[in-house]
Design an enzyme around this catalytic site. Structure first.
Site, PDB file in Angstrom:
ATOM      1  N   HIS A 363       9.574 -86.724 -75.811  1.00 47.95           N
ATOM      2  CA  HIS A 363       9.223 -87.863 -76.670  1.00 47.95           C
ATOM      3  C   HIS A 363       7.776 -88.305 -76.545  1.00 47.95           C
ATOM      4  CE1 HIS A 363      13.352 -89.108 -77.890  1.00 47.95           C
ATOM      5  NE2 HIS A 363      13.690 -88.528 -76.746  1.00 47.95           N
ATOM      6  N   LYS A 554       6.298-103.547 -82.360  1.00 43.39           N
ATOM      7  CA  LYS A 554       6.512-102.390 -81.492  1.00 43.39           C
ATOM      8  C   LYS A 554       6.081-102.811 -80.095  1.00 43.39           C
ATOM      9  CE  LYS A 554       3.602-100.131 -84.263  1.00 43.39           C
ATOM     10  NZ  LYS A 554       4.384 -98.949 -84.591  1.00 43.39           N
ATOM     11  N   ARG A 555       6.357-102.002 -79.074  1.00 41.94           N
ATOM     12  CA  ARG A 555       5.886-102.326 -77.740  1.00 41.94           C
ATOM     13  C   ARG A 555       4.364-102.465 -77.736  1.00 41.94           C
ATOM     14  NH1 ARG A 555       9.502-102.513 -73.224  1.00 41.94           N
ATOM     15  NH2 ARG A 555       7.575-102.521 -72.009  1.00 41.94           N
TER      16      ARG A 555
HETATM   17  O1  73E Z   1       6.748 -92.284 -80.669  1.00 45.78           O
HETATM   18  C1  73E Z   1       7.849 -92.810 -79.970  1.00 45.78           C
HETATM   19  C2  73E Z   1       9.116 -92.181 -80.504  1.00 45.78           C
HETATM   20  O2  73E Z   1       9.332 -92.556 -81.845  1.00 45.78           O
HETATM   21  C3  73E Z   1       7.729 -92.522 -78.484  1.00 45.78           C
HETATM   22  O3  73E Z   1       6.579 -93.171 -77.975  1.00 45.78           O
HETATM   23  C4  73E Z   1       8.962 -93.024 -77.749  1.00 45.78           C
HETATM   24  O4  73E Z   1      10.101 -92.327 -78.300  1.00 45.78           O
HETATM   25  C5  73E Z   1      10.314 -92.609 -79.676  1.00 45.78           C
HETATM   26  C6  73E Z   1      11.582 -91.891 -80.102  1.00 45.78           C
HETATM   27  O5  73E Z   1      11.392 -90.516 -80.144  1.00 45.78           O
HETATM   28  C7  73E Z   1       8.889 -92.789 -76.289  1.00 45.78           C
HETATM   29  N1  73E Z   1       9.308 -93.640 -75.338  1.00 45.78           N
HETATM   30  C8  73E Z   1       9.088 -93.047 -74.166  1.00 45.78           C
HETATM   31  N2  73E Z   1       8.534 -91.870 -74.379  1.00 45.78           N
HETATM   32  N3  73E Z   1       8.409 -91.713 -75.708  1.00 45.78           N
HETATM   33  C9  73E Z   1       9.389 -93.590 -72.856  1.00 45.78           C
HETATM   34  C10 73E Z   1       8.837 -93.011 -71.703  1.00 45.78           C
HETATM   35  C11 73E Z   1       9.159 -93.532 -70.462  1.00 45.78           C
HETATM   36  C12 73E Z   1      10.012 -94.611 -70.349  1.00 45.78           C
HETATM   37  C13 73E Z   1      10.554 -95.177 -71.480  1.00 45.78           C
HETATM   38  C14 73E Z   1      10.245 -94.654 -72.731  1.00 45.78           C
END
Ligand code: 73E
Length: 820
Positions: A363, A554-555
């Site tokens: 992700h 968003k965050r």
């Molecule tokens: O772009 C987003 C994506 O839409 C991405 O930043 C997010 O996942 C979404 C769903 O695919 C994401 N979160 C994390 N990594 N990618 C993450 C990493 C560590 C802890 C919690 C969340």
């Protein structure tokens, strides 16, 4: 409305009796003493009674048919409130609304009593929730596995503009009405200890783990109700409890557990969700959470497998395990350990199974989010797992040697073990080596995974790397959250679209229809009013619904560039006060975002936006043209009122850094026009809606990389662009913090002297230009109407039903099973 679901069986009188029974027996209230919250709980329980019955029935039928299923392992499921959504899926919304009215209640008010289960940080957790919804809607057999945190993501308030965090006890004192405990599914999980060698009866020398302590896993099921069908799948959340009596003596024994673990209690393991999004903190307790989650889930998958009468050899034929990022990676050595140490398979036989069971979703490319665990920590907590990881790596290194003989540089790069002062385990490498499929979450991101993150793995394992573009569930993110638009769409194209979102394209032919345009805009206006009322009631700020509602929710993260948005607001402020000829359509900038509690600059950005809001919202010189609202405590239920009210969707990350985004999809679906960079799923949104119906700006991925390589010089932009300079310099004055200059300078400092790591200054001018275009086009309401209608019409691709079908066809290979 006709449905194949539960509607036919609904008996209003029985349902009312059930609600009243729960009010008394479960919540100890009479209809006379009950407040709104008790009524909500009783209604929730009465509904959960129905869904739990269906859950058990689904479980039974799937076990009897012994079909292949997917197990979705995630440390986060950001499900949001369940009552309203489940009512829609059950096809009971109108019926229950009428039933509670006869009890003298209003359903909409009752639904507001539900606290959001915030068991996730942001996009990754929310995606897991949308995927469970789409699996159930399409009846692809699935179980979601997560953690039953006592405290979800902290709740946020502002004090003097600063973020203040408070614990989120999402279940309340009474417990959450939708969850049901499953005592018979409990698991025991080992921790720490040592590995011993022994000779078994056949004379074979074996290894086995002797844990120093154990904790208990309690299963809680939440029902994932299939839309318009009879399937209900479990979202199974594990709660950690200390065994009774808790073996404190042994636990404290220095021989087994280092002194640093002395204060640990097993009950702590699932106490709280780690509040970091896209950031890895590397804390011991987090590894313990991850292992606890994986151990319980793998054991439960195997329990189901054997309960259905299957042999271990058939595991890969019947089960796929999807790892939601690397957070559940330790499931891989856990399964290998069980296959080898407990089921006595040889390494090759175990690997043949394990490597065909697991698949992994990446992700993020952000280096600070890629998990690495110190070898010593794993060896201490999970000694047998560390041995297995070494063996996986050893065999993998042999493969690398065959492919690139004598090339130690490639070996160093690909190794699961990173050498250095302290050796680290690279979880992403472990995943790529040990799974049969790896996917990114949007076309661009998946290309970058192949090209920049794992190029050699792609050569070694051709065909293993995939793309599955993210999606969102149209049930929650259109039908439930936007009843006005739902009604209008139903009237034009019928009522099947929530299960077949591509049908929305049928709206495109009305994009030029003046009458339809008027009605579409009227719905938007109503939604803006609904949100404006919320802001008035909760924040005391008055909003003009004729203004452009410009939304960034968003965050809070530097790469998402809320501070670019802030600089643009400052530039408007500057121009309104200093350029006599400057004119703009009234605009409301709406923010909502939580910052990780330890992320100082993110908190500075929140503070700055709040301070700017205080000033501009009360500055008569601006003639009401500029408003800024930072809505506190962003959560799913807030998104449900903000998204339908949005005119403009801010998707302004530095190109290459937002893997996908999913808020961008929800906002476009609800008719907001995107202003965005060529990043993540924005690229595909543009492809679908057409270049005329989106506002793209900024550097492309390769331009970003080039600029970083050549050395980005923020001062070059500062000196060359007077509007940028004026905007940045405002942060050094006391304009927004009267009497306290410098309170906002950390942001300016970071951008100018800190090297501007996310190229905010490089994209500023183009961003301002894109906003000027938005301003001009909004003033022509017919043009705007056409564009917003086309956004709704053309984003059917971004249904999570399509994402799930992509996973099913390309990775999981499941067949749908219709529950009778
Ligand atoms: O772009 C987003 C994506 O839409 C991405 O930043 C997010 O996942 C979404 C769903 O695919 C994401 N979160 C994390 N990594 N990618 C993450 C990493 C560590 C802890 C919690 C969340």
């Amino acid at each position: 409305m006709t449905t194949r679901g539960q509607t036919q069986q609904f008996d209003k009188a029985l349902f009312k009796a059930s609600v009243e029974k729960h009010l008394v027996t479960t919540y100890a209230k009479t209809p006379e003493t009950a407040d709104s919250r008790s009524w909500y709980l009783a209604v929730g329980k009465a509904l959960a009674e129905i869904s739990t019955g269906s859950l058990l029935e689904t479980e039974k039928q799937l076990a009897e048919q012994n079909v292949r299923s997917v197990n979705y392992l995630s440390l986060e499921f950001l499900i949001g409130r369940l009552t309203g959504n489940n009512l829609i899926s059950m096809g009971l919304y109108e019926e229950v609304s009428a039933a509670v009215e006869e009890l003298g209640l209003n359903l909409t008010d009752l639904l507001e009593e539900e606290r959001d289960p915030a068991l996730g940080n942001g996009g990754l957790g929310r995606l897991a929730a949308c995927f469970m919804d789409s699996l159930a809607a399409q009846e692809y057999p699935a179980v979601g596995y997560g953690l039953h945190y006592e405290y979800g993501l902290f709740s946020q308030s502002f004090e003097g503009g600063h973020q203040v965090e408070a614990p989120d006890a999402w279940r309340g004192i009474e417990g959450y009405p939708w969850e049901v405990v499953r005592p018979e599914l409990g698991q025991t999980v080992g921790l720490f200890g040592s590995v011993e060698t022994y000779t078994d009866k056949a004379g074979t020398i074996c290894r086995r783990w002797v844990p120093a302590m154990t904790v208990e896993g309690v299963a809680w099921d939440l029902p994932i109700v299939g839309y318009d069908n009879k399937s209900v799948y479990p979202l199974r959340l594990w709660e950690c409890r200390s065994p009774a009596p808790f073996n404190l003596a042994r636990f404290n024994d220095g021989d087994y557990v280092g002194a640093q673990y002395g204060q640990l209690e097993a009950g702590n393991v699932t106490k709280v969700l780690y509040p970091n999004d896209n950031h890895d903190q590397g804390k011991t307790l987090r590894l313990m959470q991850q292992y606890f989650h994986c151990a319980c889930s793998i054991a439960d998958i195997l329990r189901r497998h054997f309960a259905a009468g299957n042999k271990i050899e058939d595991l890969a034929k019947l089960e796929s395990i999807q790892l939601n990022d690397t957070h559940p990676t330790i499931a891989i050595p856990e399964l290998m350990r069980i296959l080898i140490d407990e089921h006595k398979l040889g390494w090759d036989a175990a690997w043949a199974i394990s490597s065909k069971v697991f698949a992994y979703t990446n992700h993020t490319l952000l280096p600070e989010a890629l998990e690495r665990w110190s070898e010593s920590l794993i060896a201490d907590m999970l000694p047998r797992h560390m041995e297995i990881i070494f063996e996986i790596n050893h065999r993998f290194m042999t493969l690398v040697e065959e492919k690139w003989p004598g090339n130690n540089e490639i070996k160093r790069k690909l190794s699961i073990i990173e050498e250095g002062q302290q050796r680290m385990v690279r979880m992403a490498n472990l995943c790529v080596v040990s799974t049969y499929a790896v996917n990114g979450v949007a076309a661009l991101h998946s290309e970058l995974v192949k090209r920049d993150l794992f190029p050699e793995f792609n050569e070694l394992f051709p065909g293993r790397l995939h793309n599955v573009t993210n999606g969102v569930t149209p049930r929650r993110w259109l039908k439930f959250c936007n009843p006005g638009l739902t009604e209008l769409v139903n009237e034009k194209i019928g009522t099947e679209w929530p299960a077949k979102l591509d049908q929305l394209s049928g709206l495109a032919k009305f994009a030029e229809d003046k009458k339809f345009q008027k009605r579409y805009l009227a719905v938007k206006k109503d939604n803006k009013q609904r949100f404006a009322d919320w802001v008035q009631d909760n924040m005391g700020i008055e909003l003009d619904t004729n203004a452009i509602f410009d939304v960034q929710i968003k965050r809070l993260h530097e790469y998402k560039r809320q501070h670019l948005n802030l600089l643009h607001i400052l530039s408007l402020y500057h121009r309104l006060l200093n350029e006599p000829t400057f004119d703009m359509h009234p605009r409301v900038f709406i923010f909502a975002a939580k910052a990780a509690p330890g992320y100082a600059l993110a908190k500075d950005i929140i503070f700055a936006i709040n301070k700017v809001a205080d000033k501009v919202n009360n500055d008569p010189r601006l003639g009401g043209k500029l408003k800024v609202v930072f809505v506190p405590d962003y959560r799913v239920s807030l998104a449900e009122i903000i998204i339908p009210a949005a005119d403009v969707s801010e998707q302004i990350s530095t190109a290459g850094l937002e893997a996908s985004g999913t808020g961008n999809m929800k906002l476009a679906l609800n008719g907001a026009l995107t202003i965005g960079t060529m990043d993540g799923a924005n690229v595909e949104i543009r492809e679908e809606v057409g270049d005329e119906n989106i506002f793209i700006f900024g550097l492309l991925v390769d331009e970003v990389l080039k600029q970083k390589e050549e050395g980005h010089d923020p001062y070059r932009y500062y000196h060359a662009d007077s509007l940028l300079r004026a905007s940045l310099d405002l942060l050094n004055t006391d304009e927004f913090t009267p009497g306290n200059p410098g309170q906002l300078s950390a942001i300016r400092q970071n951008l100018l002297d800190g090297g501007d790591p996310y190229l905010v200054l490089a994209d500023f001018a183009d961003y301002v230009k894109a906003h000027e275009k938005i301003d001009a086009e909004y003033r022509d309401q017919a043009t705007w109407a056409r564009k917003t209608i086309l956004n709704t019409a053309l984003v059917g691709k971004f249904s999570s039903d399509r994402s799930i079908r992509d996973y099913v066809n390309n990775i999981w290979k499941l067949k749908a099973v219709s529950v009778k």
